[in-house]
Enzyme design. Sequence first.
Site, short mmCIF file in Angstrom:
data_model
loop_
_atom_site.label_atom_id
_atom_site.label_comp_id
_atom_site.label_asym_id
_atom_site.label_seq_id
_atom_site.Cartn_x
_atom_site.Cartn_y
_atom_site.Cartn_z
N LYS A 22 -38.06 33.06 -21.93
CA LYS A 22 -38.17 34.12 -20.93
C LYS A 22 -39.63 34.32 -20.55
CE LYS A 22 -38.23 38.64 -22.21
NZ LYS A 22 -39.37 39.36 -21.61
N ASN A 23 -40.51 34.38 -21.56
CA ASN A 23 -41.90 34.72 -21.28
C ASN A 23 -42.69 33.58 -20.64
OD1 ASN A 23 -41.40 37.23 -22.23
ND2 ASN A 23 -42.63 37.06 -24.09
N ARG A 102 -42.17 45.25 -16.44
CA ARG A 102 -43.63 45.26 -16.38
C ARG A 102 -44.21 43.95 -15.82
NH1 ARG A 102 -48.23 47.47 -18.54
NH2 ARG A 102 -49.62 45.77 -19.00
N CYS A 126 -43.48 52.71 -20.61
CA CYS A 126 -42.82 51.60 -21.29
C CYS A 126 -42.44 52.09 -22.67
CB CYS A 126 -43.78 50.44 -21.38
SG CYS A 126 -43.22 49.14 -22.46
N ARG A 131 -49.01 50.78 -21.82
CA ARG A 131 -49.44 49.41 -21.60
C ARG A 131 -50.23 49.41 -20.29
NH1 ARG A 131 -44.11 45.83 -22.68
NH2 ARG A 131 -45.50 44.07 -22.95
N PRO A 132 -51.52 49.66 -20.38
CA PRO A 132 -52.32 49.79 -19.16
C PRO A 132 -52.51 48.46 -18.42
CG PRO A 132 -53.71 49.95 -21.10
CD PRO A 132 -52.31 49.79 -21.60
N ASP A 134 -55.69 47.82 -16.93
CA ASP A 134 -57.13 47.78 -16.65
C ASP A 134 -57.71 46.36 -16.68
OD1 ASP A 134 -56.34 48.07 -19.37
OD2 ASP A 134 -58.41 48.39 -19.96
N LEU A 135 -57.19 45.51 -17.58
CA LEU A 135 -57.75 44.16 -17.69
C LEU A 135 -57.47 43.33 -16.44
CD1 LEU A 135 -56.70 43.40 -21.38
CD2 LEU A 135 -58.90 44.22 -20.56
N SER A 173 -55.12 39.54 -23.75
CA SER A 173 -53.89 39.93 -23.06
C SER A 173 -53.20 38.71 -22.48
CB SER A 173 -54.22 40.92 -21.94
OG SER A 173 -53.16 40.97 -21.00
N VAL A 174 -51.94 38.55 -22.83
CA VAL A 174 -51.16 37.43 -22.32
C VAL A 174 -51.01 37.56 -20.80
CG1 VAL A 174 -48.89 36.31 -22.39
CG2 VAL A 174 -49.91 37.18 -24.50
N ASP A 316 -43.47 40.11 -31.06
CA ASP A 316 -42.08 40.04 -30.61
C ASP A 316 -41.11 39.61 -31.72
OD1 ASP A 316 -42.84 40.86 -28.12
OD2 ASP A 316 -42.60 38.93 -27.14
N ILE A 338 -50.59 45.00 -32.19
CA ILE A 338 -50.64 44.73 -30.74
C ILE A 338 -50.22 45.96 -29.93
CG2 ILE A 338 -49.88 43.18 -28.86
CD1 ILE A 338 -51.34 41.63 -31.00
N ARG A 408 -31.56 41.42 -21.51
CA ARG A 408 -32.85 41.14 -20.86
C ARG A 408 -33.48 39.88 -21.43
NH1 ARG A 408 -36.96 45.24 -21.75
NH2 ARG A 408 -38.09 43.55 -20.74
C1 UD1 Z 1 -46.56 39.69 -23.26
C2 UD1 Z 1 -45.11 39.40 -23.51
C3 UD1 Z 1 -44.54 40.35 -24.56
C4 UD1 Z 1 -45.40 40.29 -25.83
C5 UD1 Z 1 -46.88 40.50 -25.50
C6 UD1 Z 1 -47.78 40.29 -26.70
C7 UD1 Z 1 -44.26 38.52 -21.42
C8 UD1 Z 1 -43.39 38.71 -20.23
N1 UD1 Z 1 -44.36 39.55 -22.28
O1 UD1 Z 1 -46.64 41.02 -22.76
O2 UD1 Z 1 -43.20 39.95 -24.84
O3 UD1 Z 1 -44.97 41.31 -26.71
O4 UD1 Z 1 -47.30 39.58 -24.48
O5 UD1 Z 1 -47.60 39.03 -27.23
O6 UD1 Z 1 -44.84 37.48 -21.60
N2 UD1 Z 1 -53.51 45.69 -22.57
C9 UD1 Z 1 -54.48 46.54 -22.10
N3 UD1 Z 1 -54.83 46.45 -20.77
C10 UD1 Z 1 -54.26 45.55 -19.93
C11 UD1 Z 1 -53.27 44.68 -20.42
C12 UD1 Z 1 -52.90 44.77 -21.76
O7 UD1 Z 1 -55.01 47.36 -22.84
O8 UD1 Z 1 -54.62 45.53 -18.74
C13 UD1 Z 1 -53.10 45.78 -24.00
C14 UD1 Z 1 -51.63 46.15 -24.21
O9 UD1 Z 1 -51.42 47.52 -24.10
C15 UD1 Z 1 -51.40 45.62 -25.59
C16 UD1 Z 1 -52.29 44.37 -25.66
O10 UD1 Z 1 -53.23 44.52 -24.58
O11 UD1 Z 1 -51.83 46.53 -26.55
C17 UD1 Z 1 -51.59 43.05 -25.49
O12 UD1 Z 1 -50.72 43.11 -24.38
P1 UD1 Z 1 -50.43 41.85 -23.46
O13 UD1 Z 1 -50.78 40.60 -24.20
O14 UD1 Z 1 -51.04 42.07 -22.13
O15 UD1 Z 1 -48.84 41.94 -23.32
P2 UD1 Z 1 -47.96 41.53 -22.07
O16 UD1 Z 1 -48.62 40.40 -21.35
O17 UD1 Z 1 -47.60 42.75 -21.31
#
Ligand code: UD1
Length: 429
Positions: A22-23, A102, A126, A131-132, A134-135, A173-174, A316, A338, A408
């Site tokens: 999915k991801n 998201r 969420c 889950r901001p 900002d990045l 951040s993924v 996850d 995380i 989902r």
């Molecule tokens: C993706 C995965 C999710 C997985 C997560 C972490 C998908 C569709 N979803 O979610 O299943 O649990 O990676 O492996 O691939 N953060 C910020 N600012 C930002 C973006 C993120 O502070 O702008 C923080 C988040 O709140 C969190 C951390 O960074 O604490 C990691 O999140 P992130 O890796 O971005 O998760 P997703 O990409 O949303």
Amino acid sequence: MDRIRIRGGNELKGTIAISGAKNAALPLMIASLLTDDTLTLENVPHLADVELLTRILGNHGVDMSVVGKRLHHDPALGRTIHFNARNIVDTTAPYELVSKMRASFWVIGPLLARMHQCKVSLPGGCAIGTRPVDLFIDGLRALGATIDIDAGYAVAEAKGGLVGNRFVFPKISVGATHVLMMAATLAKGETVLENAAREPEIVDLADCLIAMGAKITGAGTSRIVIQGVPALSGARHRVLPDRIETGTYAMAVAMTGGDVVLTGTRADLLPTAMATLTGAGAAISEVENGLRIYRNGGGISAVDVTTDPFPGFPTDLQAQFMALMTKANGTAAITETIFENRFMHVQELARLGAKIQLSGQVARVEGVSRLKGAPVMATDLRASVSLVIAGLAAEGETTVNRVYHLDRGFERLEEKLSGCGAEIERISG
Ligand code: UD1
């Protein structure tokens, strides 16, 4: 609302085909916005999140066609879908759609890169914590975009196109790595992303973008370098196997005992989780076209775990591993680093008889000899499947409510488990 009913106690024996991830499928589908040519994705899982994203892409004007069912079509082989974004008719991603998932916010990268402007709703609340975004915003600004937050929307513009730059992620951040990598493929000049996420899904997206003509090196390391090109072409790409589904079924087998082959997947997609499971008493070996899992003869041992970005233990799989630890010999400390508030499954596992003490980011799970079935529910997809794992090993009947969370992210869950001897069924209504 559908429920899943489980009568616990059976060992799992047989074969489970692992679906496309999915991801990986979600960002790959979004990448179709980068080109006016056709992107064909194979092994796309049939999931509610994928369906929702097709609606979002359709709203932007992407034409999609699912390659028709063939004679003797094997559902385990996933679907092949063509995406064509020749005519982007709308660069707004509305709140009604983005708020449901998201990851749909990620369209901001390709839309900005190709159309030079877009308006994307902020994703909003969420269940697993704030889950901001900002990045994403800071990264796209570094590539020359102007972004205003107006009435719940990110209104973005890059007059004349994005321009390559160096961007250091202050936090891994993924999603933001996916988005900046996609955006940079069409930016002028070179982009260097430092402290990038290293997840296999990032590598899968990079492979697809490279097949589309992008110039990317370093995906899978924390430094990704992208040389912008004027346009991308179409490509054909196969979605990589779902490592979270792989780990989930591996944990289910470790929980119930038995002997299962997971086909179409690989151990290198989840090195830490596999090592942790081995420490907990599972025997895992590579076989032709997959992985074989069984208990190594003893019971379940307690193992401490801390979630981390790849190659660490995936957040996850945290809930599923906690379910396994509820029946371990000894006490395991499970630390979530995380996401805040990703422990909603704790109270529900307790309803089945688990002994878990929460303190901040750490859950201490004291193994018990028996769990007892009960009605339970959860508010996110990984938490829901952890309740299924616990239910498979609980005495009597467990019903998991709010099954739409499972739909989902887990394709044909009850079919895959009942095919291995579990007593599990979906009750409609
Ligand atoms: C993706 C995965 C999710 C997985 C997560 C972490 C998908 C569709 N979803 O979610 O299943 O649990 O990676 O492996 O691939 N953060 C910020 N600012 C930002 C973006 C993120 O502070 O702008 C923080 C988040 O709140 C969190 C951390 O960074 O604490 C990691 O999140 P992130 O890796 O971005 O998760 P997703 O990409 O949303």
